[in-house]
Design a protein around this motif. Sequence first.
Motif, PDB file in Angstrom:
ATOM      1  N   PHE A 123      32.649   0.800 -18.533  1.00  0.00           N
ATOM      2  CA  PHE A 123      31.792   0.755 -17.351  1.00  0.00           C
ATOM      3  C   PHE A 123      31.216   2.109 -16.963  1.00  0.00           C
ATOM      4  CE2 PHE A 123      34.626  -2.798 -17.311  1.00  0.00           C
ATOM      5  CZ  PHE A 123      33.913  -3.859 -16.767  1.00  0.00           C
ATOM      6  N   GLY A 124      31.635   3.177 -17.656  1.00  0.00           N
ATOM      7  CA  GLY A 124      31.090   4.491 -17.328  1.00  0.00           C
ATOM      8  C   GLY A 124      32.176   5.544 -17.216  1.00  0.00           C
ATOM      9  N   HIS A 125      31.971   6.479 -16.307  1.00  0.00           N
ATOM     10  CA  HIS A 125      32.809   7.675 -16.195  1.00  0.00           C
ATOM     11  C   HIS A 125      33.263   7.881 -14.758  1.00  0.00           C
ATOM     12  CE1 HIS A 125      32.775  12.035 -15.006  1.00  0.00           C
ATOM     13  NE2 HIS A 125      33.709  12.069 -15.931  1.00  0.00           N
ATOM     14  N   MET A 126      34.531   8.335 -14.588  1.00  0.00           N
ATOM     15  CA  MET A 126      35.050   8.770 -13.301  1.00  0.00           C
ATOM     16  C   MET A 126      35.925   9.993 -13.517  1.00  0.00           C
ATOM     17  SD  MET A 126      36.288   5.367 -11.180  1.00  0.00           S
ATOM     18  CE  MET A 126      37.584   4.911 -12.360  1.00  0.00           C
ATOM     19  N   GLN A 127      35.882  10.930 -12.602  1.00  0.00           N
ATOM     20  CA  GLN A 127      36.879  11.984 -12.593  1.00  0.00           C
ATOM     21  C   GLN A 127      38.144  11.451 -11.929  1.00  0.00           C
ATOM     22  OE1 GLN A 127      35.131  15.441 -10.700  1.00  0.00           O
ATOM     23  NE2 GLN A 127      34.375  16.212 -12.658  1.00  0.00           N
ATOM     24  N   ALA A 185      30.683   5.416 -13.028  1.00  0.00           N
ATOM     25  CA  ALA A 185      29.233   5.614 -12.983  1.00  0.00           C
ATOM     26  C   ALA A 185      28.696   5.850 -14.394  1.00  0.00           C
ATOM     27  CB  ALA A 185      28.883   6.801 -12.088  1.00  0.00           C
ATOM     28  N   MET A 186      27.561   5.272 -14.680  1.00  0.00           N
ATOM     29  CA  MET A 186      26.889   5.555 -15.949  1.00  0.00           C
ATOM     30  C   MET A 186      26.018   6.784 -15.746  1.00  0.00           C
ATOM     31  SD  MET A 186      26.247   1.999 -17.933  1.00  0.00           S
ATOM     32  CE  MET A 186      27.701   1.233 -18.658  1.00  0.00           C
ATOM     33  N   ASN A 187      26.686   7.945 -15.673  1.00  0.00           N
ATOM     34  CA  ASN A 187      26.037   9.206 -15.349  1.00  0.00           C
ATOM     35  C   ASN A 187      25.778  10.023 -16.623  1.00  0.00           C
ATOM     36  OD1 ASN A 187      28.655   9.984 -16.034  1.00  0.00           O
ATOM     37  ND2 ASN A 187      29.277  10.332 -13.899  1.00  0.00           N
ATOM     38  N   ASP A 188      25.361  11.265 -16.411  1.00  0.00           N
ATOM     39  CA  ASP A 188      25.055  12.122 -17.562  1.00  0.00           C
ATOM     40  C   ASP A 188      26.298  12.389 -18.408  1.00  0.00           C
ATOM     41  OD1 ASP A 188      22.436  12.237 -16.753  1.00  0.00           O
ATOM     42  OD2 ASP A 188      22.632  14.189 -15.755  1.00  0.00           O
ATOM     43  N   ARG A 189      27.439  12.518 -17.744  1.00  0.00           N
ATOM     44  CA  ARG A 189      28.691  12.770 -18.485  1.00  0.00           C
ATOM     45  C   ARG A 189      29.002  11.608 -19.421  1.00  0.00           C
ATOM     46  NH1 ARG A 189      32.077  14.877 -21.005  1.00  0.00           N
ATOM     47  NH2 ARG A 189      34.046  15.832 -20.331  1.00  0.00           N
TER      48      ARG A 189
END
Length: 374
Positions: A123-127, A185-189
């Motif tokens: 689903f994306g990335h999280m810190q 989030a499907m962010n730049d990372r």
Amino acid sequence: MKPFNATWQQGRTSRQAHRDLPAGTFERELGREGFNGPSARLYHRRPPTSWVSVDGPLRPRAFDLNNASASEDPWQGSTILKNAYVQIAIWTMSESMQSLCRDADGDLTIFVHEGHGDFFCDFGHMQVHTGDYIVVPRGTMWRIESSGEVRTLLIEAVGAQIQLPDRGLLGPHAIFDPANLDTPAMNDRFADQQQDDSSWVVKVKKHGEVTSLTYPYNPLDAVGWTGDLAPVRINVRDLLPINSHRYHLPPSVHATFASDRFLISTFVPRPFESDETAIKIPFFHNNEDYDEVLFYHDGDFFSRDHIDAGMMTFHPGGITHGPHPGALARMFEQPDTHTNEVAVMVDARDPLVVCAPEYEIEGYATSWVGAEKK
């Protein structure tokens, strides 16, 4: 079946549970359904845990998990306790995961005890940081990148989901507003890690066995998602405990997540009861329908002697447990205004089996000796 719907009384008692105890007595609650069912309070002349020895499978246990060895992925972590519906493990990663994991047996709750890193999944990335809960839905591929050691507690709902508990009359915003649940989030990372064209292995666990799938690329290559199912994250700092200044509330009010056969609760700093006749420590109780597990994350654990962060206690259903002698001496008077502890509790409906006796702390079962002298 219906309960008797009656209240009986004999001898010297209190008119209100957990306060105004008859002089010279110690209260013990005998309850059903994890403090939500029929119950009785008995008032004893001596602390109900004043045994001098315990011989048999119901003895209370404690584990020091601070020296658990590191492993490459969570499936190699140390399972401490388990039954058919929940597995509780400690997992330490010393470097970034070199493969992806997918739990096909059930939802997985990852509690970050120490460390921080980047959590990547379908689903994306999280810190993620110390004190984070991450609930990973069954079947989700994921991995953690970190430049340092990350120590976690793993709670797996075998064959079931982990959801929010029913808050009842408190309403859905008690303890925490669901708006505080972060999703990936499907962010730049996330996009940057998709540029990796090297081979990746996905380790899928099903029926307790692991199957490895090798891809010639990074399979975390989704470009979007929608729906009402996703990993969620919340930190213990965002939890708002329910309090009563006149009455010591049962631990079930601190429920954070729930599954079909177990409950995950979190103890976070809260004010002590200020009323002079209210007890200010956990009351003695027999929770006959549940086994109780407590993982100590941070702070000063006011109800237990000689318990530090990174340790775990296990109290099987069927045997009384309650405060240690040091805490019992502060039943009605606490030197501080607030508790200063963060701990994760798992109440399991079905008996748990000890899987890692090598971590057990010797002598814990008799650590209540001396309570009668306090």
